[in-house]
Design an enzyme around this catalytic site. Structure first.
Site, PDB file in Angstrom:
ATOM      1  N   MET A  96       4.404  -3.392 -99.834  1.00  0.00           N
ATOM      2  CA  MET A  96       4.190  -1.952 -99.963  1.00  0.00           C
ATOM      3  C   MET A  96       5.541  -1.253-100.094  1.00  0.00           C
ATOM      4  SD  MET A  96       0.781  -1.031 -97.857  1.00  0.00           S
ATOM      5  CE  MET A  96       1.465  -0.897 -96.226  1.00  0.00           C
TER       6      MET A  96
ATOM      7  N   ALA B   3       9.648  -0.310 -99.358  1.00  0.00           N
ATOM      8  CA  ALA B   3      10.531  -0.100 -98.195  1.00  0.00           C
ATOM      9  C   ALA B   3      11.068  -1.464 -97.737  1.00  0.00           C
ATOM     10  CB  ALA B   3       9.809   0.628 -97.071  1.00  0.00           C
TER      11      ALA B   3
ATOM     12  N   HIS C  96      12.977  -4.720 -96.550  1.00  0.00           N
ATOM     13  CA  HIS C  96      13.953  -4.920 -95.471  1.00  0.00           C
ATOM     14  C   HIS C  96      14.238  -6.420 -95.334  1.00  0.00           C
ATOM     15  CE1 HIS C  96      10.336  -6.132 -93.458  1.00  0.00           C
ATOM     16  NE2 HIS C  96       9.851  -4.901 -93.437  1.00  0.00           N
TER      17      HIS C  96
ATOM     18  N   HIS D 212      11.340  -8.782 -95.786  1.00  0.00           N
ATOM     19  CA  HIS D 212      10.962  -9.004 -97.186  1.00  0.00           C
ATOM     20  C   HIS D 212      11.973  -9.923 -97.874  1.00  0.00           C
ATOM     21  CE1 HIS D 212       8.847  -5.006 -96.577  1.00  0.00           C
ATOM     22  NE2 HIS D 212       7.893  -5.767 -97.031  1.00  0.00           N
TER      23      HIS D 212
ATOM     24  N   ASP E 167       2.130 -10.569 -89.992  1.00  0.00           N
ATOM     25  CA  ASP E 167       0.757 -10.085 -90.208  1.00  0.00           C
ATOM     26  C   ASP E 167      -0.168 -11.299 -90.204  1.00  0.00           C
ATOM     27  OD1 ASP E 167       1.355  -7.222 -90.632  1.00  0.00           O
ATOM     28  OD2 ASP E 167       2.488  -7.990 -92.324  1.00  0.00           O
TER      29      ASP E 167
ATOM     30  N   VAL F 271      10.856 -12.265 -89.123  1.00  0.00           N
ATOM     31  CA  VAL F 271      12.302 -12.044 -88.959  1.00  0.00           C
ATOM     32  C   VAL F 271      12.476 -10.971 -87.889  1.00  0.00           C
ATOM     33  CG1 VAL F 271      14.430 -11.340 -90.121  1.00  0.00           C
ATOM     34  CG2 VAL F 271      12.712 -12.658 -91.364  1.00  0.00           C
TER      35      VAL F 271
END
Ligand code: PAF
Length: 289
Positions: free
Chosen positions: A29, A31, A33, A36, A152, A178
């Site tokens: 989605m 943003a 970081h 990701h 998740d 992480v």
């Protein structure tokens, strides 16, 4: 490598036609970081020297409930594309709403009973929204593999289950959570936390560590040890309000029974201020001698 930025389904189709296999999708989605980046690194590895990584950036309204943070969810496309360039991504697919939902979404994916518990109980319809958009992305990108984060955990299990139950030809890979040096799991929603809220939020990872340390005592002792961290956090200033603390079977997400042997997930969800956070740890209970 400068990725191709596709804003439409036809743009994606044109870009997709140029990609060399295997094609590995990282659905996000945005943003982006450090968490990701780990997904992108894993995708790059799976793709190998010749293959291609596609990243989707789409804040999916179907998975947000009324009163949730759809409007304030961070949107940072320019920075996201720069990170993708850094990580060797070939295509960034960042569609507008009308590209993903050109008409009312009448047909959706129902996750079944595993989607109604834990996260699903606190966020009704959340997993219908996630699975529906993930299936749409799979159909648009036609990846050989897709990479998801283990933070998740319930989402990951349901995506795997969808792939099996609907005979999708996509291999699913996962990447461990992480963490910041102080233990906080990295999440786009961490950016909402004020400094005092961030301190309260550390009780989540402390609870998981306490549970892990109590492993030898069995499931009830693990839950009690984790709860010992969450209880005081609930009375801290600002308070961390626990939604659930559970020890679940990693395939069904049902509570594990007393005397359970095998792998389990210690799962926690809590809200501090207006920010809802989730975290989990994988534990392995040994069979009693
Ligand atoms: O995990 C996420 O970021 C989202 O749930 C996903 C998988 C990109 C679907 O919108």
């Amino acid at each position: 490598m400068i990725p191709i930025l596709a804003r439409t389904r036809s743009g994606l189709a044109a870009a997709r036609a140029t990609l060399r296999p295997p094609v590995v999708l990282v659905p996000t989605m945005g943003a982006l970081h450090g968490g990701h980046r780990a997904l992108l690194g894993s995708a790059r590895q799976i793709a190998g020297r010749n293959g291609s990584v596609v990243v989707s950036v789409f804040v999916n309204p179907l998975q947000f409930g009324a009163g949730e943070d759809l409007d304030r969810y961070p949107r940072t496309l320019r920075a996201d594309v720069a990170i993708c360039a850094d990580e060797g991504v070939s295509v960034v697919f960042a569609p507008g709403h009308e590209q993903m939902y050109p008409a009312e979404q009448m047909v959706t994916v129902r996750p079944g009973s595993m989607g109604d518990i834990l996260e699903g109980a606190f966020r009704p319809g959340f997993f219908d929204g996630v699975l529906t958009v993930v299936l749409k992305l799979f159909n648009l990108v036609t990846p050989d593999a897709a990479v998801f984060g283990e933070k998740d955990a319930q989402q990951l299990a349901l995506v795997r289950r969808m792939v099996t139950d609907l005979n999708l030809a996509v291999q699913i890979a996962s990447v461990p959570t992480v963490r910041e040096p102080d233990g906080l799991a990295i999440s786009s929603r961490n950016s909402y936390l004020s400094p005092p809220e961030r301190v309260s939020a550390l009780a989540l990872s402390r609870a998981l560590r306490a549970g892990q340390a109590a492993l030898a005592g069995g499931p009830a002792v693990v839950l009690a040890a984790a709860q010992e961290e969450l209880g005081p956090a609930g009375r801290a200033d600002p308070p961390l309000a626990t939604d659930y603390l559970a020890l679940a079977d990693p395939d069904t997400f049902a509570d594990v029974p007393a005397g359970y042997a095998g792998t389990a997930l210690l799962l926690v969800a809590a809200t501090v201020g207006k920010t809802r956070l989730i975290d989990n740890a994988r534990l392995c209970f040994e069979a009693a001698p």
